[in-house]
Design a protein around this motif. Structure first.
Motif, mmCIF file in Angstrom:
data_model
loop_
_atom_site.group_PDB
_atom_site.id
_atom_site.type_symbol
_atom_site.label_atom_id
_atom_site.label_comp_id
_atom_site.label_asym_id
_atom_site.label_seq_id
_atom_site.Cartn_x
_atom_site.Cartn_y
_atom_site.Cartn_z
ATOM 1 N N UNK A 99 -3.384 -9.407 -10.890
ATOM 2 C CA UNK A 99 -4.543 -9.638 -11.424
ATOM 3 C C UNK A 99 -3.867 -10.381 -12.915
ATOM 4 N N UNK A 141 -11.035 -5.101 -2.205
ATOM 5 C CA UNK A 141 -10.086 -5.011 -3.329
ATOM 6 C C UNK A 141 -9.456 -3.227 -2.849
ATOM 7 N N UNK A 142 -9.158 -2.778 -4.125
ATOM 8 C CA UNK A 142 -8.433 -1.378 -4.052
ATOM 9 C C UNK A 142 -9.653 -0.278 -4.443
ATOM 10 N N UNK A 143 -9.615 0.668 -3.390
ATOM 11 C CA UNK A 143 -10.837 1.718 -3.162
ATOM 12 C C UNK A 143 -10.447 3.009 -3.373
ATOM 13 N N UNK A 144 -9.035 3.025 -3.597
ATOM 14 C CA UNK A 144 -8.171 4.497 -3.800
ATOM 15 C C UNK A 144 -8.353 5.073 -4.747
ATOM 16 N N UNK A 145 -7.641 6.165 -4.978
ATOM 17 C CA UNK A 145 -7.467 7.012 -6.055
ATOM 18 C C UNK A 145 -6.869 6.080 -7.107
ATOM 19 N N UNK A 146 -7.195 6.331 -8.334
ATOM 20 C CA UNK A 146 -6.487 5.376 -9.433
ATOM 21 C C UNK A 146 -6.945 4.242 -9.434
ATOM 22 N N UNK A 147 -5.888 3.348 -9.842
ATOM 23 C CA UNK A 147 -6.234 1.984 -10.290
ATOM 24 C C UNK A 147 -5.383 0.999 -9.881
ATOM 25 N N UNK A 148 -5.686 -0.274 -9.277
ATOM 26 C CA UNK A 148 -4.565 -1.186 -8.952
ATOM 27 C C UNK A 148 -5.305 -2.520 -9.525
ATOM 28 N N UNK A 149 -4.255 -3.062 -10.189
ATOM 29 C CA UNK A 149 -4.804 -4.501 -10.915
ATOM 30 C C UNK A 149 -4.442 -5.574 -9.963
ATOM 31 N N UNK A 150 -5.328 -5.701 -9.064
ATOM 32 C CA UNK A 150 -5.299 -6.855 -7.849
ATOM 33 C C UNK A 150 -6.233 -7.638 -7.628
#
Lengths: 464, 464
Positions: free
Chosen positions: B224, B317-326
Motif C-alpha cells: 500500500x 485483505x489481511x484479517x490476521x493478528x497485527x497489521x499488514x499494509x497491503x
C-alpha cells in the motif's frame, strides 16, 4: 591508494558471491514474521544468526532485548580513520505470507529462478524486504575487512525486528541507547532503484497511521430472517463508515486531513516528469490500467507526494463455503493512512476516530486498535554524503543515479532525525516487480550482487 | 372414541418422554452441516439414522440419493382411514457452528441446561432448527402407532438435507417424484410460537435471494506504500457497492426492487397490533435498542411484511493478528434479500447483478455465485385444516393459538404449492430466544414435550 583497495574488494565480492548467496539463504529460511506472536522465537533466531555473522566478520555485535522482538547492535571503530562514522540500519523481520496458496513454492524455502526474459531472481518472503537488502551491506563489510583488513570508516549496525509491525519497541530503545547509537550519518537500506538499470537515492518518504476498528451491534449472531430489517447489522455500519472516508474525487473526507500537506516545487515536478514514469506500465504490470485515487493528480504525485487512505483488511459475518443467513454481532476493518509533508499522525488518528464515533449508532460499540504512526519525511540534502553516494552508485551501475520519492514509510528515518539529530542516506536495490508484501516475493540477483558492490563503493567514497 | 385413543396416546408420550429425549440427542450428535462439503458424510449419516427410526416405528422409509445430500422419504397408508393424507416436512441439516469460541459447550454434544428463571432447555446446534422440531412429529407418530396400533390418517414423510444451503436438489427431486409425494396437505414444522405460552400457525413467509460477489482488481496483493493512491483497492469498490444498496431512509436502492411488494390489509395490521409486540424487548434481548431499517415502518412490519437487504458476510485483505499494509487483489461479500408479496427472486437477482456491474471499474472483474432463491408466501387459508390445527394447539397449550407472519424463508412451502398444488400448514414450537443460527442454539424442553403432544392432537383433529 584507496581505489586499489576498492578494486581488490570488488574482486573479492565477485569471487565470494556464491558464499554470500548461501548465507542469505540461511537467513531467508528463518520465518521471522514479526506481527504474528507465534513467530516470536523465529524473530529471535534471526537476530541471533545476524549477531553471530557480524561478530564473525569483525563487527562486534550482540542481541539486545526489548519488550518486543530484539535488536541486533554492532560496532567497529575504524582506528583513526577519516570520514564520517555511519550507522547502518536494516530490519530482519518480514510480512505474513498469506494467502499461502498463491505461493508457487514455500515462502521460507528460498530458491533461484529464471524469468522468461532470462532475469535471475531469488524467491522467498523477505528476499527483497528486507533480508536481501540488509545482507548487501553485511557482505560489503565482510569483503572490506577480509580483503583490506579493515573498514574504510567507523561503522555501527542496527538491525530491527519490528519494522513490519509498527516498531513498538523502537522509541524506548532509541531513548535508552541514543548515545551509543548516535553517528554522523545513517545508512538505510530498505528502498528501491528507479528501474533495473538506474540506481536511486530516496529523499522523500510518506508517513503512516495504522488503525483497526471493530463495530459490535447485537450481543450475538442473529438469524437474518427473524431479525433482518429491524436489528442493526454491524457490517452495514462498517461499510457506511468506510465508504464515507473518500469522496467521489478520491479526496479523504476526515476533517482537517490535508492540514500540513505540501505541494511539490516546480523544479522537483520537472525532474520527475523527466523520469518518463509510465502509469500504464506501472499498473499494467499488476493487471490494472485505470489510475485510481485523486482525479486531479498525476500518477507519480499520487504515490510520492499525496496522502492516502486505504482499507487493508475487512472482516465480518460468515466467510466460509456456501451461505449463512446471519446478521453478525461484529465487523472489523484495518485502515491505514499514508502521510506527506507535515501531516501530524496523532492529529489524524484522533480526527479519524472522531469521524468514526460520530457515525456509530448509539446502541452499537466501536473499539479502536492502534497500529503504528509516523510522520512523512523529506530529506533536504545538499550534503557531500549524498553527492558521494550518487557518484558511487553511478560508477557501479553505469547509469546516473537519480533522487526520488517513495510511497512507503520508514519510521526509523524520522526517529534518527528527531531523536538522534542524524540524517539518513536511503539507498536500496528493490524493484517495482519484487512483489514485496505479496506471494512469491523476489529479489533480483543483480540487485543482490551489484548491491553488495555498491555499498563497498559508497563506504570507500565516504572515506575520502 | 378417537379422543379416548388420544388421551391414551398423550399419556404414552408423557411416559416415554425420557426415551424421546435420548433419541433426539442421538440425532443432535450428528454434525450434519449441509453447506460445508466436509460434512457430506455426516448429512448421509443423519438421513440413514432417520430412515431407520421411521421404519422402526412403522413408517416404511428409505434414503433417496440426490445430486447433493439425500432425502428421507417414508409412507404409512392408513387403511381406509377418513381425513386427509398428509405429507410431513422437516430438515435434518444444520447451520455451520462458527464462531466456535462463543459456544459454552461442544455444538454437537447436546446437553440439558436450566436457565436462571428455571426454564429447562436442550442446547446443541440443530436443537431448534430443525432436528428438535422434526422429532416432535416423529415421536407423536411413534406414540400413535404403538398405543393405538395405527395413525389416525395416512402419513407420508419428507426430510430434507439441504434446507440450510439453498435446497439445490429440491426442485429436481420434486419433479421426479411428484406423484409419490403429492398429498392433500403438507405439515411443515420449521417455525415458531408467538411466545413461550402462545402457540402459533404461520401464514406468511418471506422469500430469499442469496448472492455472493467477488471483486478482483490487481493480479496480486500490492504494497500500500508503493501503490497506495494509484492502484484500485477492491475493498473500496466493494464497500462503495454495498453501502449504495440502501439509502438514508433504509430503502433498498436496487432498481424495481419494490415491484410486487404488497401492503398489509388494515385488519391484519390490527390483529398484529393486538399482539402487543415490544420492539424494546425483542431488540433488548440481543443487546440493542434502536430499530434499524426503514424509518417509516413498524417493527412487526419490518420483520414480517417488508423486504430487506442484508450483508451476511464480508471478507478481504489481511484479517490476521497485527497489521499488514497491503492492497488486496480480491474482496468478497455474501448478500441476501428477504422478499415479500409477489417480488420475483430471479428479477431481483438480475437487477442486483446489473446494479453491481454498473459500479465495477472497467479494469476490475466481478464474479457472482448464486445461493438460492425463493418467492415469499402468503397462505390465504380458511381451510378446515387451519381451524382444526388451531383447536388442537389451543387445547394443548391452554391459550388461543394465533396466526402470524415469519421473517424467515421456507422455500419448500412455495414448491409444494407451485409444483404439487398442495397447501402447507406451518406449525412449530421455536422461540425468539432459541439462538437459531447462533452459538448456543437451544430448544425449550416444553417446546419438545408439548410439541410432540401438539402433533398427536393435530393428527387426531385432522382425522375427524
Amino acid at each position: 591508494m584507496s581505489s586499489d583497495k576498492l578494486s581488490a574488494v570488488l574482486d573479492r565480492i565477485d569471487a565470494d558471491f556464491d558464499k554470500s548467496l548461501e548465507r542469505l539463504f540461511d537467513l531467508l529460511r528463518i520465518p521471522s514474521i514479526s506481527t504474528d506472536p507465534a513467530h516470536a522465537g523465529d524473530c529471535r533466531a534471526a537476530a541471533e544468526w545476524l549477531a553471530k555473522e557480524l561478530t564473525g566478520i569483525g563487527i562486534e555485535s550482540s542481541v539486545r532485548d526489548t519488550n518486543g522482538h530484539p535488536m541486533v547492535i554492532g560496532h567497529r571503530k575504524g582506528k583513526g580513520k577519516p570520514g564520517p562514522h555511519v550507522l547502518f540500519y536494516g530490519h530482519y523481520d518480514v510480512q505474513p505470507v498469506d494467502p499461502l496458496d498463491l505461493w508457487e513454492t514455500e515462502p521460507f524455502a528460498p530458491r533461484i529462478a529464471t524469468k522468461p526474459d532470462g532475469t535471475k531472481i531469488i524467491v522467498a518472503r523477505g528476499a527483497a524486504d528486507d533480508k536481501g537488502q540488509l545482507m548487501t551491506f553485511v557482505e560489503a563489510a565482510r569483503a572490506w575487512i577480509s580483503e583490506a583488513g579493515d573498514l574504510p570508516i567507523s561503522v555501527s549496525v542496527m538491525l530491527e525486528g519490528e519494522e513490519e509491525s509498527g516498531s513498538p519497541s523502537l522509541h524506548p530503545f532509541l531513548e535508552a541507547n541514543g548515545e551509543e547509537l548516535k553517528a554522523d550519518l545513517a545508512l538505510v537500506c530498505d528502498t528501491g532503484m528507479w528501474d533495473a538499470r538506474t540506481p536511486a537515492i530516496t529523499t522523500m518518504l510518506r508517513g503512516l497511521v495504522g488503525e483497526e476498528i471493530t463495530i459490535t451491534a447485537a450481543n450475538r449472531d442473529l438469524h437474518s430472517g427473524m431479525y433482518g430489517g429491524l436489528a442493526r447489522n454491524p457490517i452495514h455500519v462498517l461499510v457506511d463508515i468506510l465508504d464515507g472516508l473518500r469522496d467521489e474525487t478520491g479526496r479523504v473526507t476526515v476533517p482537517n486531513f490535508y492540514d500540513g500537506v505540501i505541494e511539490m516545487p516546480a523544479d522537483v515536478k520537472e525532474m520527475w516528469d523527466g523520469l518518463g514514469f509510465s502509469s500504464d506500465d506501472f499498473l499494467g504490470d499488476v493487471g490494472l490500467n485505470i489510475p485510481a485515487g485523486e482525479t486531479d493528480r498525476t500518477p507519480l504525485e499520487k504515490v510520492w507526494t499525496r496522502p492516502t487512505c486505504e482499507i487493508n483488511g475487512i472482516s465480518g459475518g460468515y466467510q466460509g463455503a456456501g451461505f449463512k443467513t446471519v446478521i453478525a454481532s461484529k465487523a472489523s476493518a484495518k485502515v491505514s493512512f499514508r502521510l506527506v509533508g507535515n501531516q501530524d499522525p496523532e492529529k489524524i488518528r484522533a480526527a479519524f476516530r472522531a469521524y468514526v464515533r460520530a457515525k456509530v449508532p448509539a446502541d452499537c460499540k466501536v473499539d479502536f486498535a492502534e497500529h503504528g504512526g509516523s510522520p512523512a519525511l523529506r530529506l533536504d540534502f545538499d550534503s557531500p554524503s549524498l553527492a558521494k553516494a550518487r557518484d558511487a552508485l553511478s560508477a557501479e551501475w553505469g547509469t546516473q543515479a537519480v533522487t526520488i520519492g517513495c510511497g512507503g514509510s520508514i519510521p526509523i528515518v524520522g526517529d534518527f532525525k528527531t531523536k538522534l539529530g542524524m540524517d539518513s542516506l536511503l539507498v536500496g536495490f528493490g524493484l517495482d516487480d519484487d512483489q514485496v508484501h505479496s506471494p512469491n516475493e523476489k529479489y533480483n540477483m543483480t540487485s543482490f550482487h551489484h548491491g553488495i558492490r555498491s555499498w563497498a563503493r559508497i563506504l570507500d567514497e565516504l572515506s575520502k
